[in-house]
Design an enzyme around this catalytic site. Structure first.
Site, PDB file in Angstrom:
ATOM      1  N   GLY A  67       0.795  -1.229   0.000  1.00  0.00           N
ATOM      2  CA  GLY A  67       0.000   0.000   0.000  1.00  0.00           C
ATOM      3  C   GLY A  67       0.821   1.269   0.000  1.00  0.00           C
ATOM      4  O   GLY A  67       1.832   1.398  -0.700  1.00  0.00           O
ATOM      5  N   ASP A  82       7.054  -4.386  14.793  1.00  0.00           N
ATOM      6  CA  ASP A  82       5.663  -4.252  15.221  1.00  0.00           C
ATOM      7  C   ASP A  82       5.624  -3.000  16.097  1.00  0.00           C
ATOM      8  O   ASP A  82       6.213  -2.981  17.181  1.00  0.00           O
ATOM      9  CB  ASP A  82       5.230  -5.487  16.005  1.00  0.00           C
ATOM     10  CG  ASP A  82       3.779  -5.427  16.460  1.00  0.00           C
ATOM     11  OD1 ASP A  82       3.212  -4.319  16.547  1.00  0.00           O
ATOM     12  OD2 ASP A  82       3.213  -6.496  16.775  1.00  0.00           O
ATOM     13  N   ASN A 129       3.661   5.247   8.932  1.00  0.00           N
ATOM     14  CA  ASN A 129       2.588   4.829   8.036  1.00  0.00           C
ATOM     15  C   ASN A 129       1.820   3.614   8.543  1.00  0.00           C
ATOM     16  O   ASN A 129       0.673   3.406   8.147  1.00  0.00           O
ATOM     17  CB  ASN A 129       3.190   4.521   6.656  1.00  0.00           C
ATOM     18  CG  ASN A 129       2.223   3.777   5.765  1.00  0.00           C
ATOM     19  OD1 ASN A 129       1.297   4.362   5.211  1.00  0.00           O
ATOM     20  ND2 ASN A 129       2.417   2.475   5.639  1.00  0.00           N
ATOM     21  N   TYR A 147     -11.816   3.659  14.274  1.00  0.00           N
ATOM     22  CA  TYR A 147     -10.637   4.000  13.461  1.00  0.00           C
ATOM     23  C   TYR A 147     -10.500   5.520  13.370  1.00  0.00           C
ATOM     24  O   TYR A 147      -9.402   6.069  13.523  1.00  0.00           O
ATOM     25  CB  TYR A 147     -10.787   3.390  12.071  1.00  0.00           C
ATOM     26  CG  TYR A 147      -9.722   3.798  11.079  1.00  0.00           C
ATOM     27  CD1 TYR A 147      -8.462   3.208  11.107  1.00  0.00           C
ATOM     28  CD2 TYR A 147      -9.979   4.749  10.097  1.00  0.00           C
ATOM     29  CE1 TYR A 147      -7.479   3.569  10.190  1.00  0.00           C
ATOM     30  CE2 TYR A 147      -9.015   5.121   9.178  1.00  0.00           C
ATOM     31  CZ  TYR A 147      -7.767   4.525   9.227  1.00  0.00           C
ATOM     32  OH  TYR A 147      -6.803   4.891   8.305  1.00  0.00           O
ATOM     33  N   THR A 169      -5.986   0.839  -1.425  1.00  0.00           N
ATOM     34  CA  THR A 169      -5.059  -0.035  -0.711  1.00  0.00           C
ATOM     35  C   THR A 169      -5.830  -1.240  -0.176  1.00  0.00           C
ATOM     36  O   THR A 169      -7.059  -1.293  -0.246  1.00  0.00           O
ATOM     37  CB  THR A 169      -4.404   0.714   0.470  1.00  0.00           C
ATOM     38  OG1 THR A 169      -5.424   1.063   1.418  1.00  0.00           O
ATOM     39  CG2 THR A 169      -3.695   1.969  -0.004  1.00  0.00           C
TER      40      THR A 169
END
Length: 229
Positions: free
Chosen positions: A16, A54, A77, A142, A176
């Site tokens: 992406g 991570d 990102n 989100y 994406t």
């Protein structure tokens, strides 16, 4: 912050927008690009150095900062969306969104900022979303995590001044994996990243990468009901 001859790291760089950022940093002349992902073996971009990361694991973030050393550019990102609703969504999904999109990005900043401060220069680009400014039929947790990311950038800009650039990237629907299955017009990732890096290199601190971001930002002073879709 100019990309040419810089040392950069991109989180979530295996696909992406992250993959596009890493590729276009190389194209713009970066001396070294570290492409970070939870599974570094999934990074297939020639010319980068793949590292495992991570962002929700502070020990891994600190290890990445030691590996990279003095980064000129850090692109936050890495992101996660579960499409959870606030009232009846799974709380583990909601916590994961906050952990990745806010706390994860903050871990990265805290790990890389000291070396930038010591040299008196550097730049962060934190990827947020127009969902920070929207109410929707889904993805509201989100959106809350991306609102926290946006607010984080505003605060970091003050704490890290002068000398360290902190830019926030706001964008709408983009083609994406995260948006797979969503029936809506979508930005092309390569075009969006090119636009974002142009403005980043020009020192823009709030990058409105598409028309959705520009229109929503222009209307923030309007009544909140305007943003309920």
């Amino acid at each position: 912050m100019k990309v040419d001859n810089s040392v950069a790291i991109v989180t979530g760089a295996n696909r992406g927008l992250g993959r596009q950022f890493a590729a276009q940093l190389l194209d713009r002349g970066a001396a070294k690009v570290y492409a970070a992902a939870r599974r570094p073996e999934s990074i297939d971009l020639p010319g980068v150095e793949a590292i495992g990361l991570d962002v929700t694991e502070p020990d891994q973030v600190d290890a990445a900062a030691r590996t990279v050393g003095a980064a000129d550019i850090v692109i936050n990102n890495a992101g996660f969306s579960s499409f959870a609703r606030l009232v009846d969504g799974d709380m583990d999904d909601i916590r994961r969104e906050i952990d990745v999109n806010y706390f994860g990005a903050l871990h990265v900043v805290r790990a890389f900022a000291p070396a930038m401060r010591e040299r008196g220069r550097g730049a962060f680009l934190n990827v947020s979303s127009v969902m920070a400014w929207l109410g929707y039929e889904h993805s509201n947790s989100y959106g809350a995590s991306k609102a926290a990311n946006w607010a984080m950038s505003n605060g970091l800009r003050e704490e890290l001044a002068p000398g360290i650039q902190v830019s926030s990237l706001l964008l709408g629907s983009t083609d994406t994996d995260m948006m797979k299955g969503i029936d809506a017009p979508k930005n092309r990732p390569d075009v969006l990243v090119s636009t974002a890096l142009d403005q980043f290199e020009d020192g823009v601190v709030e990058i409105l990468a598409d028309e959705a971001a520009r229109a929503l930002k222009a209307g923030l002073s309007d009544d909140r009901g305007r943003f309920a879709k």
